[in-house]
Design a protein around this motif. Structure first.
Motif: not given
Lengths: 575, 112
Positions: B36, B78-79, B91-98, B101-102, B104-105
């Motif tokens: 991840k 994490i991450p 703050k953006i959580i997740g593996d940034l695959s979307n 949403r990244v 937007i974040g």
């Protein structure tokens, strides 16, 4: 917490003592060591305090460092909040015995974009534990994660991992949780914590708030199953099983006067023991407060301090009323020896009232504390709490060698010992005031129901309120029973006149006897005189007779001589 | 901690007000070389290359190496990607695959 008890428990299931008064007793030694315990309850029921005290006591009493992961409050807020309980977190933090870490989570600040896990939280908890070598951990309250993180599936999987990690770490954990409608906690945390679940409850019955604690489950250990009331005061959290009150205080043999000489006499001549607890119970208007006033007066006279908790009357009202029986309390108030505290416990709740009493006592340092009347603590169905509270108060006073005088109002027509909350076991000297109704009159009677450690009088005394204080009088005990008041006076008058009559009768008899003896004496004298006179005469006659017979013999002899008669044998022998 | 400096690239979006003129500071929290974490770093680089014209710095913080750093940025997941600059912090959580949403974040796409 006795050491023996702990060792016994260690054999079955290792436990981590909480140090919280009463909780270790009902859990049989503490929380399961190295496992998580769930503490759940409604908002404001004291979850955070219980958890915090677990850490603080662990740090201070058992030398076990603790980590507090605060999901709801910041470090500063927590430190301030628990300072009111006497916990100095700053000091403990400095000594590296406590570590508080705020975990901030806010949904609106977080954007979710793809796969994630909670490794970050685990790393932080792990780091916090390792940095002070913690044995105890609190997660307060982990449910906040559900509000902050959108993906519940990930969250649940991660929570399971978290608890597994904590178990492997071997730390004793308290997890707090908000009470749910159907479940113990809103998010079903009980599903992760299977070892020990404690439910706290804060409810209001008849305007009086009470807190209760119950152990719902404790795997592998026996535990108390009741709901136990608990208090939060400035010494912290305390659960109240009856047996937990420490009986370690040393007692005094010093005696103090009750302020009423006759009552002192009844108490084997010297009065109450210093540091003992005295209860005066009775129906309305039997003079309970007057007894308290006398004790106040006697103590102030000895230059001792008296703290008077008036639960039903204002200080000025008490002062006015006591002036009517000739006790001037105002002077002592002015000189600072007497202090009044007037308010109803129902106004602020039992716990807060107890806290208030503690504070006032610690502040004023009195030798005598008066609570008038203690029955005011009982409102509605809170008898058990009230008893617990009275017990804690009595215990606190005894620990500090303060004499406690309590009055209690008993219901009219109820049994004499019918004090609603049975506190008799806590009381050393119990004075019972009774109404005695005879002959259309209502009088007061006093007797000592018990007085530990002294040979006290077992008699009823009539209790009279005069303008110079309380007076105790012997009651009339006769064939008609106990008489008081005017009946006693009348009976006494009857007795007095009877006594007088009897006395006169005796005198009369004695007089008659005397007279008789005198008459007898006179008679004896008369007879004696008579006898003497008679015997004198008789003697005289005898002597005359003797003389005559002598003369006759002489005459015969003379005649014989003259007649020259021969001497008759018979006559010769007479010679 | 490793820092990746974006290459200065010719901007195609000079007229877009959302595109910053100053240099961005991005911080990516990871825990070791987990799949991840690696995915997140690659995704982040792609997005930055496409959107930020090389005016960005990425700091990668490995919490397994520096666990004490997790506290300051309140890291749980994490991450986690933090936009330190420009403010406000995001703050953006997740593996940034979307990617959407990244974006937007990071305020690179308007919220809808």
């Amino acid at each position: 917490m006795s050491k023996n008890k702990m060792q016994v428990q260690t054999q079955s299931l290792p436990k981590s003592p909480t140090g919280i008064k009463g909780l270790d007793e009902i859990t049989g030694g503490g929380l399961p060591k190295g496992r998580p315990t769930l503490v759940c309850g409604n908002a404001g029921c004291g979850k955070t305090l219980l958890a915090m005290e677990f850490l603080v006591r662990g740090a201070i009493e058992f030398n076990e460092p603790g980590v507090f992961m605060a999901f709801e409050e910041t470090e500063n807020e927590l430190t301030t909040n628990v300072a009111s309980l006497g916990f100095n977190l700053e000091d403990l933090t400095e000594k590296k015995m406590i570590l508080i870490e705020h975990v901030h989570i806010e949904r609106s600040e977080i954007e979710e974009a793809g796969e994630y896990d909670l490794e970050g939280l685990l790393i932080r908890i792990n780091f916090a534990i390792d940095s002070i070598g913690a044995k105890r951990v609190v997660l307060d309250t982990i449910e906040s994660l559900f509000g902050g993180l959108p993906n519940v599936l990930i969250l649940r999987a991660e929570l399971r991992r978290l608890f597994r990690f904590l178990k492997e770490k071997g730390v004793t954990v308290i997890i707090t949780g908000e009470r749910g409608d159907e479940m113990l906690t809103r998010q079903g945390l009980e599903e992760y914590v299977s070892d020990c679940v404690i439910v706290l409850d804060h409810r209001v019955t008849e305007q009086a708030s009470t807190r209760r604690l119950r152990i719902v489950k404790y795997r592998g250990s026996s535990h108390g199953t009741n709901e136990y009331p608990f208090l939060i005061d400035e010494t912290g959290f305390s659960v109240l099983p009856i047996t937990s009150v420490g009986l370690t205080h040393t007692v005094s043999t010093e005696r103090i006067s009750s302020g009423i000489p006759r009552l002192d006499t009844m108490l084997s001549g010297k009065g109450y023991f210093r540091g003992s607890s005295i209860l005066a119970s009775g129906t309305a208007g039997t003079g309970k407060s007057s007894l308290a006033a006398h004790l106040t007066f006697a103590a102030c006279k000895r230059k001792e301090r008296v703290l008077y908790f008036a639960l039903e009357e204002s200080p000025s009202q008490i002062i006015r009323n006591m002036r009517s029986i000739g006790i001037n309390q105002e002077q002592w108030v002015k000189s600072g020896l007497l202090r009044f505290h007037s308010n109803r416990p129902t106004f602020i709740g039992l716990e807060s009232y107890l806290t208030m009493i503690h504070k006032a006592i610690l502040d004023f340092k009195p030798e005598v504390v008066i609570v008038d009347p203690i029955s005011s603590f009982i409102v509605g169905a809170n008898e058990f709490e009230a008893k617990s509270m009275i017990m804690r108060l009595v215990d606190f006073l005894k620990m500090n060698n303060i004499t406690g005088f309590f009055t209690a109002l008993t219901g009219v027509g109820s049994e004499m010992e019918g004090l609603k909350v049975n506190v008799s076991s806590l009381i050393d000297t119990w004075l019972l005031l009774r109404d005695i109704e005879i002959g259309g009159e209502r009088n007061r009677g006093l007797y000592i129901l018990k007085s530990r450690g002294m040979a006290h009088s077992n008699q009823i005394r009539e209790f009279i309120l005069t303008d110079h204080g309380v007076e105790l009088r012997d009651v009339y005990v006769g064939p008609d029973g106990v008489l008081t008041g005017s009946a006693r006076t009348a009976k006494e008058a009857v007795e007095d006149s009877e006594k007088l009559l009897r006395k006169q009768e005796i005198e009369r008899k004695q007089l008659a006897l005397e007279r008789k003896r005198k008459a007898l004496d006179y008679k004896i004298k008369e007879l004696q005189d008579e006898f003497e006179a008679e015997s004198l005469e008789a003697l005289k006659a005898i002597s005359i007779d003797t003389e005559l017979s002598k003369n006759f013999l002489q005459l015969q002899r003379d005649q014989a001589v003259s007649r020259k008669a021969d001497t008759d044998q018979k006559h010769t022998s007479l010679k | 901690m490793k820092t990746t400096k974006g290459k200065a690239a010719i901007s195609n979006h000079r007229d877009n007000p959302a595109i910053p003129n100053e240099e961005w500071i991005l911080r990516l929290y990871v825990a070791g070389q987990s799949p991840k974490s690696i995915t997140a770093f690659q995704n982040l680089k792609t997005i930055c290359e496409g959107q930020l014209n090389g005016r960005y710095t990425i700091e990668v913080i490995d919490l397994l190496i520096n666990p004490q750093l997790g506290k300051d940025d309140q890291i749980l997941a994490i991450p986690t990607l933090i936009r330190k600059f420009p403010e406000p912090v995001k703050k953006i959580i997740g593996d940034l695959s979307n990617t959407d949403r990244v974006l937007i974040g990071l305020d690179l796409l308007p919220r809808f």
